[in-house]
Design a protein around this motif. Structure first.
Motif, PDB file in Angstrom:
ATOM      1  N   ILE A 210      29.697 -38.491 -54.086  1.00 48.72           N
ATOM      2  CA  ILE A 210      29.019 -39.786 -54.267  1.00 48.72           C
ATOM      3  C   ILE A 210      29.883 -40.909 -53.709  1.00 48.72           C
ATOM      4  N   THR A 211      31.184 -40.850 -53.964  1.00 54.18           N
ATOM      5  CA  THR A 211      32.101 -41.877 -53.448  1.00 54.18           C
ATOM      6  C   THR A 211      32.109 -41.868 -51.924  1.00 54.18           C
ATOM      7  N   LEU A 212      32.182 -40.682 -51.319  1.00 53.99           N
ATOM      8  CA  LEU A 212      32.173 -40.572 -49.861  1.00 53.99           C
ATOM      9  C   LEU A 212      30.859 -41.097 -49.290  1.00 53.99           C
ATOM     10  N   ALA A 213      29.734 -40.717 -49.886  1.00 56.13           N
ATOM     11  CA  ALA A 213      28.424 -41.182 -49.404  1.00 56.13           C
ATOM     12  C   ALA A 213      28.331 -42.706 -49.462  1.00 56.13           C
ATOM     13  N   ALA A 214      28.838 -43.296 -50.525  1.00 57.97           N
ATOM     14  CA  ALA A 214      28.807 -44.756 -50.657  1.00 57.97           C
ATOM     15  C   ALA A 214      29.671 -45.429 -49.584  1.00 57.97           C
TER      16      ALA A 214
ATOM     17  N   ARG B 288      28.243 -47.997 -46.756  1.00 62.87           N
ATOM     18  CA  ARG B 288      28.761 -49.374 -46.638  1.00 62.87           C
ATOM     19  C   ARG B 288      29.214 -49.698 -45.220  1.00 62.87           C
ATOM     20  N   ARG B 289      29.635 -48.689 -44.485  1.00 63.23           N
ATOM     21  CA  ARG B 289      30.103 -48.917 -43.111  1.00 63.23           C
ATOM     22  C   ARG B 289      29.012 -48.635 -42.078  1.00 63.23           C
ATOM     23  N   ASN B 290      27.788 -48.430 -42.553  1.00 68.06           N
ATOM     24  CA  ASN B 290      26.634 -48.181 -41.674  1.00 68.06           C
ATOM     25  C   ASN B 290      26.877 -47.027 -40.701  1.00 68.06           C
ATOM     26  N   ILE B 291      27.524 -45.988 -41.169  1.00 65.68           N
ATOM     27  CA  ILE B 291      27.769 -44.819 -40.332  1.00 65.68           C
ATOM     28  C   ILE B 291      26.545 -43.909 -40.436  1.00 65.68           C
ATOM     29  N   PRO B 292      25.908 -43.593 -39.314  1.00 67.23           N
ATOM     30  CA  PRO B 292      24.677 -42.796 -39.344  1.00 67.23           C
ATOM     31  C   PRO B 292      24.950 -41.312 -39.626  1.00 67.23           C
ATOM     32  N   VAL B 293      24.623 -40.865 -40.827  1.00 68.30           N
ATOM     33  CA  VAL B 293      24.892 -39.495 -41.264  1.00 68.30           C
ATOM     34  C   VAL B 293      23.614 -38.657 -41.182  1.00 68.30           C
TER      35      VAL B 293
ATOM     36  N   ASP C  86      34.135 -41.814 -31.408  1.00 68.19           N
ATOM     37  CA  ASP C  86      35.323 -42.357 -32.073  1.00 68.19           C
ATOM     38  C   ASP C  86      35.120 -42.499 -33.589  1.00 68.19           C
ATOM     39  N   GLN C  87      33.877 -42.382 -34.052  1.00 70.90           N
ATOM     40  CA  GLN C  87      33.593 -42.469 -35.478  1.00 70.90           C
ATOM     41  C   GLN C  87      34.061 -41.221 -36.227  1.00 70.90           C
ATOM     42  N   VAL C  88      34.208 -40.103 -35.533  1.00 67.52           N
ATOM     43  CA  VAL C  88      34.613 -38.850 -36.181  1.00 67.52           C
ATOM     44  C   VAL C  88      35.950 -39.039 -36.893  1.00 67.52           C
TER      45      VAL C  88
END
Length: 149
Positions: free
Chosen positions: A60-64, A68-73, A111-113
């Motif tokens: 849950i912490t990782l998902a949040a 918050r950083r708008n990273i497309p998962v 570079d997001q990796v």
């Protein structure tokens, strides 16, 4: 300062190899000693519950953090492992290893990796349960991060 309180009710009748029940909000289950420790293995047990608390808090912490950083998962899955040591009758919860697997959407820059790998580590340090058990139970992290095909 804001304070939240959580409550759990437990009922246990009998001795070591009996079965009890717990109830805490949406959590309602039977409890007993696991078969690995010569118990009946009915319902859940403290070892699974500690692992479950640590694993759910972490994911849950990782998902949040990703949100918050708008990273497309594209997907976020996880396998966690708890290691309990029995030495001369003394049972010790030694280590929990989280193995999150984050798959980013195709349009995500490569570079997001590396950034997501750093967030995976930060999430472990930020998680309330990880902080609560820090110094008593070692927490390991084996994150896999990639981009969907």
């Amino acid at each position: 300062m804001e304070e939240h309180r959580f409550h759990l009710s437990a009922n246990w009748t009998g001795g070591r190899n009996s079965v009890g029940e717990i109830s805490a909000g949406n959590l309602k289950t039977q409890i007993s000693i696991p078969p690995e420790m010569d118990g009946p293995g009915i319902g859940t047990n403290p070892d699974e519950m500690l692992l479950g608390a640590a694993a759910t808090c972490y994911i849950i912490t990782l998902a949040a953090m990703l949100e918050r950083r708008n990273i497309p998962v594209a997907s976020l899955t996880q396998h966690s492992e708890g290691i309990v040591e029995v030495d001369k009758g003394v049972i010790t919860y030694k280590k929990i290893i989280h193995r999150p697997n984050v798959v980013l959407k195709k349009e995500c820059p490569t570079d997001q990796v590396e950034k997501v790998k750093q967030l995976a580590e930060r999430a472990e340090k930020s998680c309330m349960i990880s902080r609560a058990i820090q110094g008593n139970v070692e927490i390991g992290l084996e994150a896999i991060v990639g981009i969907e095909n």
